[in-house]
Design an enzyme around this catalytic site. Sequence first.
Site, PDB file in Angstrom:
ATOM      1  N   GLY A  41       0.802  -1.225   0.000  1.00 20.50           N
ATOM      2  CA  GLY A  41       0.000   0.000   0.000  1.00 20.50           C
ATOM      3  C   GLY A  41       0.831   1.268   0.000  1.00 20.50           C
ATOM      4  O   GLY A  41       0.310   2.364  -0.201  1.00 20.50           O
ATOM      5  N   VAL A  43       3.243   4.547   0.878  1.00 22.02           N
ATOM      6  CA  VAL A  43       3.057   5.695   1.770  1.00 22.02           C
ATOM      7  C   VAL A  43       1.567   5.974   1.925  1.00 22.02           C
ATOM      8  O   VAL A  43       1.058   6.215   3.024  1.00 22.02           O
ATOM      9  CB  VAL A  43       3.770   6.936   1.175  1.00 22.02           C
ATOM     10  N   VAL A 239      11.987  29.674   9.343  1.00 20.73           N
ATOM     11  CA  VAL A 239      12.512  29.030  10.554  1.00 20.73           C
ATOM     12  C   VAL A 239      14.023  28.950  10.358  1.00 20.73           C
ATOM     13  O   VAL A 239      14.497  28.254   9.466  1.00 20.73           O
ATOM     14  CB  VAL A 239      11.914  27.620  10.757  1.00 20.73           C
ATOM     15  N   HIS A 445     -31.429  18.070  -6.197  1.00 17.15           N
ATOM     16  CA  HIS A 445     -31.654  19.162  -5.259  1.00 17.15           C
ATOM     17  C   HIS A 445     -32.089  18.584  -3.913  1.00 17.15           C
ATOM     18  O   HIS A 445     -32.879  17.640  -3.897  1.00 17.15           O
ATOM     19  CB  HIS A 445     -32.757  20.077  -5.784  1.00 17.15           C
TER      20      HIS A 445
HETATM   21  P1  FAD Z   1       4.761   5.177  -2.429  1.00 17.02           P
HETATM   22  O1  FAD Z   1       3.394   5.193  -1.931  1.00 17.02           O
HETATM   23  O2  FAD Z   1       5.770   6.095  -1.819  1.00 17.02           O
HETATM   24  O3  FAD Z   1       5.268   3.681  -2.315  1.00 17.02           O
HETATM   25  C1  FAD Z   1       6.579   3.322  -2.620  1.00 17.02           C
HETATM   26  C2  FAD Z   1       6.835   1.951  -2.037  1.00 17.02           C
HETATM   27  O4  FAD Z   1       8.093   1.508  -2.532  1.00 17.02           O
HETATM   28  C3  FAD Z   1       6.938   1.933  -0.525  1.00 17.02           C
HETATM   29  O5  FAD Z   1       6.053   0.975  -0.005  1.00 17.02           O
HETATM   30  C4  FAD Z   1       8.391   1.570  -0.234  1.00 17.02           C
HETATM   31  O6  FAD Z   1       8.512   0.720   0.890  1.00 17.02           O
HETATM   32  C5  FAD Z   1       8.779   0.840  -1.513  1.00 17.02           C
HETATM   33  N1  FAD Z   1      10.205   0.918  -1.842  1.00 17.02           N
HETATM   34  C6  FAD Z   1      10.961   2.025  -2.050  1.00 17.02           C
HETATM   35  N2  FAD Z   1      12.202   1.671  -2.405  1.00 17.02           N
HETATM   36  C7  FAD Z   1      12.243   0.313  -2.426  1.00 17.02           C
HETATM   37  C8  FAD Z   1      13.238  -0.649  -2.722  1.00 17.02           C
HETATM   38  N3  FAD Z   1      14.461  -0.278  -3.102  1.00 17.02           N
HETATM   39  N4  FAD Z   1      12.936  -1.953  -2.619  1.00 17.02           N
HETATM   40  C9  FAD Z   1      11.687  -2.356  -2.244  1.00 17.02           C
HETATM   41  N5  FAD Z   1      10.703  -1.487  -1.950  1.00 17.02           N
HETATM   42  C10 FAD Z   1      10.973  -0.168  -2.060  1.00 17.02           C
HETATM   43  N6  FAD Z   1      -1.880  11.694  -2.176  1.00 17.02           N
HETATM   44  C11 FAD Z   1      -3.146  11.797  -2.621  1.00 17.02           C
HETATM   45  O7  FAD Z   1      -3.398  11.580  -3.800  1.00 17.02           O
HETATM   46  N7  FAD Z   1      -4.166  12.148  -1.766  1.00 17.02           N
HETATM   47  C12 FAD Z   1      -3.944  12.412  -0.453  1.00 17.02           C
HETATM   48  O8  FAD Z   1      -4.879  12.723   0.286  1.00 17.02           O
HETATM   49  C13 FAD Z   1      -2.619  12.299   0.043  1.00 17.02           C
HETATM   50  N8  FAD Z   1      -2.352  12.524   1.333  1.00 17.02           N
HETATM   51  C14 FAD Z   1      -1.087  12.364   1.799  1.00 17.02           C
HETATM   52  C15 FAD Z   1      -0.836  12.611   3.131  1.00 17.02           C
HETATM   53  C16 FAD Z   1       0.439  12.468   3.645  1.00 17.02           C
HETATM   54  C17 FAD Z   1       0.693  12.720   5.101  1.00 17.02           C
HETATM   55  C18 FAD Z   1       1.491  12.050   2.766  1.00 17.02           C
HETATM   56  C19 FAD Z   1       2.877  11.862   3.297  1.00 17.02           C
HETATM   57  C20 FAD Z   1       1.259  11.810   1.439  1.00 17.02           C
HETATM   58  C21 FAD Z   1      -0.031  11.975   0.927  1.00 17.02           C
HETATM   59  N9  FAD Z   1      -0.315  11.766  -0.423  1.00 17.02           N
HETATM   60  C22 FAD Z   1      -1.596  11.914  -0.871  1.00 17.02           C
HETATM   61  C23 FAD Z   1       0.736  11.413  -1.394  1.00 17.02           C
HETATM   62  C24 FAD Z   1       0.688   9.923  -1.705  1.00 17.02           C
HETATM   63  O9  FAD Z   1       0.871   9.191  -0.522  1.00 17.02           O
HETATM   64  C25 FAD Z   1       1.764   9.582  -2.722  1.00 17.02           C
HETATM   65  O10 FAD Z   1       1.614  10.392  -3.862  1.00 17.02           O
HETATM   66  C26 FAD Z   1       1.660   8.126  -3.156  1.00 17.02           C
HETATM   67  O11 FAD Z   1       1.774   7.267  -2.058  1.00 17.02           O
HETATM   68  C27 FAD Z   1       2.732   7.789  -4.193  1.00 17.02           C
HETATM   69  O12 FAD Z   1       2.592   6.463  -4.572  1.00 17.02           O
HETATM   70  P2  FAD Z   1       3.819   5.636  -5.172  1.00 17.02           P
HETATM   71  O13 FAD Z   1       3.260   4.313  -5.538  1.00 17.02           O
HETATM   72  O14 FAD Z   1       4.512   6.425  -6.192  1.00 17.02           O
HETATM   73  O15 FAD Z   1       4.870   5.456  -3.980  1.00 17.02           O
END
Ligand code: FAD
Length: 472
Positions: A41, A43, A239, A445
Amino acid sequence: MSTNHTELVVLGGGPGGYPAAFDAADHGMQVTLVDSDPKLGGVCLNRGCIPSKALLHVAKLINETHEAPEWGLKFNQPEIDLDKLRNWKGSVITKLTGGIKELARARKVTVVNARGSFVDSNTLELAHTDGSKSTLTFDKCIIATGSSPAMPQMFQINDPRVMDSTGALELPDVPKSLLVVGGGYIGLEMGSVYAALGSKVTVVEFLPVLLAAADRDLVKPLQKRLEQHFHAIHLNTKVEALKATDAGIEATLAGEGVEPKQVFDRVLISIGRRPNSKGFGLENTKVKVNDKGFIVVDASRQTSEPHIYAIGDIAGEPMLAHKATREAKVAVEALTGKPSEFDNIAIPAVVFTDPEVAWCGLQEHEAKEQGRNVKVVKFPWAASGRAMSIGRTEGLTKMILDPETERVLGVGIVGVNAGELIGEAVVAVETAAVARDLAETIHAHPTLSETMMESAEAVFGQATHSYRPKKS
Ligand code: FAD
């Protein structure tokens, strides 16, 4: 060291990686999904979108109890059971991540809990959680390693009271005072959570505005409300240093009229995110990384190595979960040999504060920057029966149109549920709807969605519920 082979390896199991793995499996590919986190899942599910929205839901409920006396309802001060709240948030994550694991199993996607590093363009070394290592060779690869919170050296003072978004979401306690560094969406969302739980929240933003990417008309009503809920919002303020003291974290602030030394129980650093492109051997491939750390991709998300694709936060802005998921579909389609491009023109952005702010497509300030002539219509929610019936008339729906064709180019909404309402706008922009399409579509509505219809009506003169006398 054992060696396995897979047709497609997806590195990273976030909202980019796991949909890519599932889609590829649905296309008949043999897929291995590798993530160093035992919970799939990424981040988004574990320390981003989902836990923050669960906490924001609670924050909204608390705030509504404070507002209810106006409607003749009085609640006692809510008692906050932090352990239970943390557990509830955790249970939401567990259900969702567990569901993804099940879906992977059903699709026969091999899930490997390991950190992957490129040895060369067709080989990954996998470091498993039990300390063992193995080798995985592959025909094709999708990199979806995501991003991490930016934490400049000056804020790394080795004190747990200085947190990033991951730390803040753990909800270690409800500090009496919280400094939020950065007035972007993560800072404002998390600040809203802590303020509702009882912290005195101070936001410091280096720029002269909050939510710099958003339209000022949309930010204004939000800022007005945040000024009531937060202790202080300091714009144009820097800051300069953080220092750990027994009394708290002492922040040195530089801004006009801002007390230069202030002590806070906790500090949240939310100044942006950095792509995870270092430390896993990308240099052993021909994949190119730009000066901001994003992997360079073409329209189909192909990297400089034709059999390696990159999607999600690692492949560039905007760093949003739904953009990552769309890219997953584009990349898999391209991998299966079909013509495919990430050509969406409307990527919705939603700030889940209260009120919510949401927009998609072209915004008024962007049109100005591009020197593009546009027609702008606005429908204030003070004229919406639904907004009135929920006591939230501060909202605004704003539409940006081509002046000649009346095609909807962009929409911005501030107000309760703006994040849900923007869905209709995304379809309108993406499918090249014109104002008449929206104005002549029946909207239920009384709903807030009528504000879309009424702003489109304004293109042809007057919206039913908003009358502006014509200038003579
Ligand atoms: P990620 O979700 O970052 O997943 C990457 C995965 O790769 C991770 O599980 C990590 O463990 C794995 N990984 C990395 N390197 C390696 C490696 N070398 N080997 C094996 N595994 C690895 N976005 C929205 O659209 N709506 C929101 O409301 C929203 N709210 C957010 C709130 C917060 C507090 C934060 C921090 C982010 C939020 N985001 C939101 C942004 C969103 O979480 C990210 O845009 C999204 O998760 C990106 O997805 P991704 O698949 O690119 O990578």
